[in-house]
Design a protein around this motif. Sequence first.
Motif, PDB file in Angstrom:
ATOM      1  N   LYS A   1       0.826  -1.209   0.000  1.00  0.00           N
ATOM      2  CA  LYS A   1       0.000   0.000   0.000  1.00  0.00           C
ATOM      3  C   LYS A   1       0.866   1.267   0.000  1.00  0.00           C
ATOM      4  O   LYS A   1       0.513   2.263  -0.631  1.00  0.00           O
ATOM      5  CB  LYS A   1      -0.932   0.021   1.212  1.00  0.00           C
ATOM      6  CG  LYS A   1      -1.918  -1.122   1.255  1.00  0.00           C
ATOM      7  CD  LYS A   1      -2.917  -1.067   0.124  1.00  0.00           C
ATOM      8  CE  LYS A   1      -3.893  -2.224   0.229  1.00  0.00           C
ATOM      9  NZ  LYS A   1      -4.451  -2.608  -1.064  1.00  0.00           N
ATOM     10  N   LEU A   2       1.992   1.218   0.694  1.00  0.00           N
ATOM     11  CA  LEU A   2       2.904   2.364   0.725  1.00  0.00           C
ATOM     12  C   LEU A   2       3.438   2.671  -0.676  1.00  0.00           C
ATOM     13  O   LEU A   2       3.371   3.806  -1.145  1.00  0.00           O
ATOM     14  CB  LEU A   2       4.062   2.090   1.691  1.00  0.00           C
ATOM     15  CG  LEU A   2       5.134   3.172   1.768  1.00  0.00           C
ATOM     16  CD1 LEU A   2       4.578   4.431   2.424  1.00  0.00           C
ATOM     17  CD2 LEU A   2       6.330   2.666   2.533  1.00  0.00           C
ATOM     18  N   PHE A   3       3.941   1.638  -1.356  1.00  0.00           N
ATOM     19  CA  PHE A   3       4.469   1.840  -2.704  1.00  0.00           C
ATOM     20  C   PHE A   3       3.370   2.262  -3.675  1.00  0.00           C
ATOM     21  O   PHE A   3       3.556   3.206  -4.449  1.00  0.00           O
ATOM     22  CB  PHE A   3       5.160   0.571  -3.221  1.00  0.00           C
ATOM     23  CG  PHE A   3       6.536   0.369  -2.667  1.00  0.00           C
ATOM     24  CD1 PHE A   3       7.545   1.284  -2.894  1.00  0.00           C
ATOM     25  CD2 PHE A   3       6.825  -0.755  -1.915  1.00  0.00           C
ATOM     26  CE1 PHE A   3       8.821   1.098  -2.386  1.00  0.00           C
ATOM     27  CE2 PHE A   3       8.100  -0.961  -1.399  1.00  0.00           C
ATOM     28  CZ  PHE A   3       9.099  -0.022  -1.630  1.00  0.00           C
ATOM     29  N   VAL A   4       2.232   1.589  -3.630  1.00  0.00           N
ATOM     30  CA  VAL A   4       1.126   1.928  -4.536  1.00  0.00           C
ATOM     31  C   VAL A   4       0.643   3.349  -4.262  1.00  0.00           C
ATOM     32  O   VAL A   4       0.380   4.114  -5.187  1.00  0.00           O
ATOM     33  CB  VAL A   4      -0.016   0.902  -4.417  1.00  0.00           C
ATOM     34  CG1 VAL A   4      -1.265   1.392  -5.149  1.00  0.00           C
ATOM     35  CG2 VAL A   4       0.423  -0.451  -4.966  1.00  0.00           C
ATOM     36  N   GLY A   5       0.561   3.726  -2.997  1.00  0.00           N
ATOM     37  CA  GLY A   5       0.149   5.088  -2.648  1.00  0.00           C
ATOM     38  C   GLY A   5       1.072   6.140  -3.223  1.00  0.00           C
ATOM     39  O   GLY A   5       0.623   7.180  -3.708  1.00  0.00           O
TER      40      GLY A   5
END
Length: 86
Positions: free
Chosen positions: A16-20
């Motif tokens: 989620k961090l990378f996608v965000g």
Amino acid sequence: AKDRILVVDDEPHVRKLFVGCLSERYDCSEADSTKEALALLAESEFALVLTDMIMPGLSGIELLRKIVELYPYTGVVMVSGINQPQ
């Protein structure tokens, strides 16, 4: 496919961090394992795979080997959460 990134990590909060961070500029997909990543790669083309090195089952290193063999025009960035200060 030039703007598509596949984020592969067994930890949901890391994905989620990378996608965000990347989704404003790139079309991002997620996989929680090497097996799922290979299934997604077989379905569609990705410009880049961003993968954890160490995951249960097949590692990110094994994923890298498969991508080089099967999808030579897909870039790969390996990341690791291992903290080993020297």
